[in-house]
Write a protein that holds these residues in place. Structure first.
Motif, PDB file in Angstrom:
ATOM      1  N   UNK A  80       4.760   2.994  15.955  1.00 23.81           N
ATOM      2  CA  UNK A  80       4.634   3.340  14.532  1.00 23.81           C
ATOM      3  C   UNK A  80       4.802   2.105  13.660  1.00 23.81           C
ATOM      4  N   UNK A  81       4.141   2.113  12.527  1.00 27.58           N
ATOM      5  CA  UNK A  81       4.170   0.935  11.654  1.00 27.58           C
ATOM      6  C   UNK A  81       4.645   1.312  10.256  1.00 27.58           C
ATOM      7  N   UNK A  82       5.522   0.484   9.706  1.00 23.48           N
ATOM      8  CA  UNK A  82       6.029   0.651   8.345  1.00 23.48           C
ATOM      9  C   UNK A  82       5.145  -0.152   7.394  1.00 23.48           C
ATOM     10  N   UNK A  83       4.804   0.438   6.246  1.00 22.78           N
ATOM     11  CA  UNK A  83       3.930  -0.213   5.271  1.00 22.78           C
ATOM     12  C   UNK A  83       4.597  -0.183   3.904  1.00 22.78           C
ATOM     13  N   UNK A  84       4.697  -1.337   3.266  1.00 22.71           N
ATOM     14  CA  UNK A  84       5.147  -1.409   1.881  1.00 22.71           C
ATOM     15  C   UNK A  84       4.181  -2.271   1.095  1.00 22.71           C
ATOM     16  N   UNK A  85       3.720  -1.785  -0.045  1.00 23.08           N
ATOM     17  CA  UNK A  85       2.696  -2.509  -0.810  1.00 23.08           C
ATOM     18  C   UNK A  85       3.120  -2.715  -2.254  1.00 23.08           C
ATOM     19  N   UNK A  86       2.420  -3.635  -2.925  1.00 24.03           N
ATOM     20  CA  UNK A  86       2.734  -3.970  -4.308  1.00 24.03           C
ATOM     21  C   UNK A  86       2.197  -2.909  -5.264  1.00 24.03           C
ATOM     22  N   UNK A  87       1.049  -2.325  -4.950  1.00 24.31           N
ATOM     23  CA  UNK A  87       0.459  -1.293  -5.799  1.00 24.31           C
ATOM     24  C   UNK A  87       0.189  -0.037  -4.977  1.00 24.31           C
ATOM     25  N   UNK A  88      -0.009   1.072  -5.653  1.00 30.29           N
ATOM     26  CA  UNK A  88      -0.283   2.331  -4.955  1.00 30.29           C
ATOM     27  C   UNK A  88      -1.602   2.263  -4.209  1.00 30.29           C
ATOM     28  N   UNK A  89      -2.622   1.663  -4.845  1.00 34.36           N
ATOM     29  CA  UNK A  89      -3.913   1.532  -4.171  1.00 34.36           C
ATOM     30  C   UNK A  89      -3.801   0.614  -2.957  1.00 34.36           C
ATOM     31  N   UNK A  90      -3.031  -0.456  -3.105  1.00 30.60           N
ATOM     32  CA  UNK A  90      -2.808  -1.351  -1.977  1.00 30.60           C
ATOM     33  C   UNK A  90      -2.132  -0.632  -0.825  1.00 30.60           C
ATOM     34  N   UNK A  91      -1.167   0.218  -1.151  1.00 29.68           N
ATOM     35  CA  UNK A  91      -0.501   1.000  -0.110  1.00 29.68           C
ATOM     36  C   UNK A  91      -1.493   1.906   0.603  1.00 29.68           C
ATOM     37  N   UNK A  92      -2.343   2.583  -0.173  1.00 32.02           N
ATOM     38  CA  UNK A  92      -3.321   3.484   0.425  1.00 32.02           C
ATOM     39  C   UNK A  92      -4.311   2.723   1.305  1.00 32.02           C
ATOM     40  N   UNK A  93      -4.723   1.544   0.836  1.00 34.97           N
ATOM     41  CA  UNK A  93      -5.643   0.724   1.638  1.00 34.97           C
ATOM     42  C   UNK A  93      -4.978   0.306   2.953  1.00 34.97           C
ATOM     43  N   UNK A  94      -3.723  -0.100   2.865  1.00 31.48           N
ATOM     44  CA  UNK A  94      -3.012  -0.549   4.061  1.00 31.48           C
ATOM     45  C   UNK A  94      -2.783   0.605   5.031  1.00 31.48           C
ATOM     46  N   UNK A  95      -2.415   1.764   4.509  1.00 27.22           N
ATOM     47  CA  UNK A  95      -2.211   2.930   5.375  1.00 27.22           C
ATOM     48  C   UNK A  95      -3.513   3.301   6.075  1.00 27.22           C
ATOM     49  N   UNK A  96      -4.613   3.268   5.342  1.00 26.16           N
ATOM     50  CA  UNK A  96      -5.916   3.593   5.927  1.00 26.16           C
ATOM     51  C   UNK A  96      -6.287   2.607   7.031  1.00 26.16           C
ATOM     52  N   UNK A  97      -6.046   1.319   6.777  1.00 25.72           N
ATOM     53  CA  UNK A  97      -6.385   0.308   7.780  1.00 25.72           C
ATOM     54  C   UNK A  97      -5.565   0.489   9.047  1.00 25.72           C
ATOM     55  N   UNK A  98      -4.251   0.618   8.918  1.00 24.12           N
ATOM     56  CA  UNK A  98      -3.413   0.730  10.113  1.00 24.12           C
ATOM     57  C   UNK A  98      -3.591   2.082  10.806  1.00 24.12           C
TER      58      UNK A  98
END
Length: 417
Positions: A162-180
């Motif tokens: 499992x991978x933890x994701x923290x982003x600077x913006x909400x859209x960035x978080x969504x992009x990172x979650x989608x990628x991983x």
């Protein structure tokens, strides 16, 4: 097709690259070492990817311009004062920031996987990315996704962690979650900020360091009380809740457990907080190689062999079993301290032949010290070691038991037994 660009093709970057190719991504990769680029181009790199599956380049700006997702896996080493050196990370972030093009149709996602102190994404990476004028949320997105790798484990490949994701913006978080989500088979756990993600990685490894220090100290204490620590741990482990088993040993190695606690120790100290437990745990674990040396010297004296001029064979150079990674291996400290006693030290590690000085564990050395728990070492016959002329066997990983040495002409010493 989505294009992934990777800055840093060391251990972590190689794992990401292999998985990206397996998932069908187009791959760009760069590294500060020109030899790594050549290895990627001719297919001789340690990453199990064919040369035609990756575009290896020394041009970081080109990688940025071609990539939809930029994964940063550069190292964050400690300096001599145990403070983290983020020079490589800041340099890569500056390169990315200068290469970002505001006219790009799709803003790239920058995913930092390097293990870094809490606050580093926002206080170090972000300023470097935006120095040339780019704006987060408009020209790029950034997230921290701390790497999770278990070297040498077939049970836990990267795709299943499992991978933890923290982003600077909400859209960035969504992009990172989608990628991983697309990269991994395991769950992705988004958190409220990059700092939370950064802290989570340090907590994981500091937890292990503290608990290893606990069992190391208990093992040494019980040994003085002539109580078998391993049997005591076996008994404690029968409790079905509230207890997690850790093992005492010759020392803690690798690039995570002995390093990551300092990232929090140093960062907290700058804010006026003193991490007494984390520092003490580091001291206890760092002292284990010296303890192994003391046990070895004591055992040699016990069989009337002077340490000076004695022949010692260290079994293991890698920091853990079944791998060839020697980073921060306790084997080095043990060798150094034995040499200070005037011992003549040889090394045998089937996974690290380039650092082995002998080709067999049956050399007839005065003492054999088992440092790494390779499977090959677990299959050793103590009787054959004794028959070769060895009089002392120091089991730094409790691979054997005292019963295994009963009736053998060899002094058996272990951690906590």
């Amino acid at each position: 097709m989505t294009v992934i660009g990777i800055f840093g093709m060391g251990y972590v970057g190689s794992e990401v690259a292999e998985l990206a190719v397996q998932r069908g991504y187009e791959l760009y990769a760069t590294d500060i070492d020109p030899e790594v680029i050549e290895q990627l181009r001719d297919g001789t790199h340690a990453a199990a990817i064919p040369s035609e599956a990756v575009t290896a380049t020394t041009d970081g700006a080109r990688l940025v311009s071609e990539s939809d997702v930029i994964v940063v896996t550069v190292p964050s080493p400690l300096n001599s004062s145990y403070s983290v050196d983020l020079t490589a990370l800041e340099s890569v972030a500056t390169t990315i920031g200068e290469a970002l093009d505001s006219d790009q149709t799709d803003q790239p996602l920058i995913a930092v996987e390097s293990t870094i102190p809490p606050g580093s994404t926002e206080n170090v990476v972000m300023p470097a990315l935006t120095e040339a004028g780019s704006v987060v949320g408009e020209d790029f997105y950034v997230a921290h996704a701390p790497e999770r790798i278990t070297p040498g484990s077939d049970d836990w490949p990267m795709k299943d962690l499992p991978r933890v994701i923290g982003a600077v913006t909400e859209t960035g978080r969504d992009r990172a979650v989608s990628f991983y989500d697309s990269l991994l088979d395991a769950a992705v756990h988004p958190v409220g900020s990059p700092s939370v993600a950064e802290a989570s990685k340090i907590i994981e490894n500091a937890f292990r360091d503290v608990n290893i220090a606990f069992v190391n100290e208990v093992a040494r204490s019980l040994s003085e009380l002539e109580i078998d620590a391993i049997e005591s741990l076996d008994a404690a482990a029968t409790k079905p809740f509230g207890f997690m088993r850790f093992e005492p040993g010759a020392g803690v190695g690798g690039h995570c457990i002995p390093v990551d606690p300092y990232l929090l120790i140093d960062q907290a100290q700058q804010s006026g907080f003193d991490h007494q437990l984390l520092k003490l745990s580091r001291d206890i674990n760092d002292d284990m190689p010296s303890y192994v040396v003391d046990q070895t010297v004591r055992a040699l004296n016990g069989v009337e062999i002077l340490p000076k001029g004695s022949e010692i064979l260290l079994l293991g150079r890698a920091f853990k079993g079944e791998i060839d990674d020697t980073r921060n291996s306790p084997s080095y400290a043990i060798e150094s301290e034995l040499s200070e006693y005037g011992c003549e030290v040889d090394i045998y590690d089937p996974f690290v032949p380039e650092e082995s000085t002998v080709e067999t564990p049956y050399t007839g050395a005065d003492a054999v010290v088992l440092v790494t728990d390779h499977t090959e070492f677990e299959a050793l016959e103590l009787g054959d070691i004794a028959d070769a002329g060895t009089e002392v066997f120091v089991d730094g990983r409790n691979v054997f038991t005292p019963e295994d040495a009963v009736d053998l002409p060899i002094e058996y010493v272990a951690i906590g037994r």
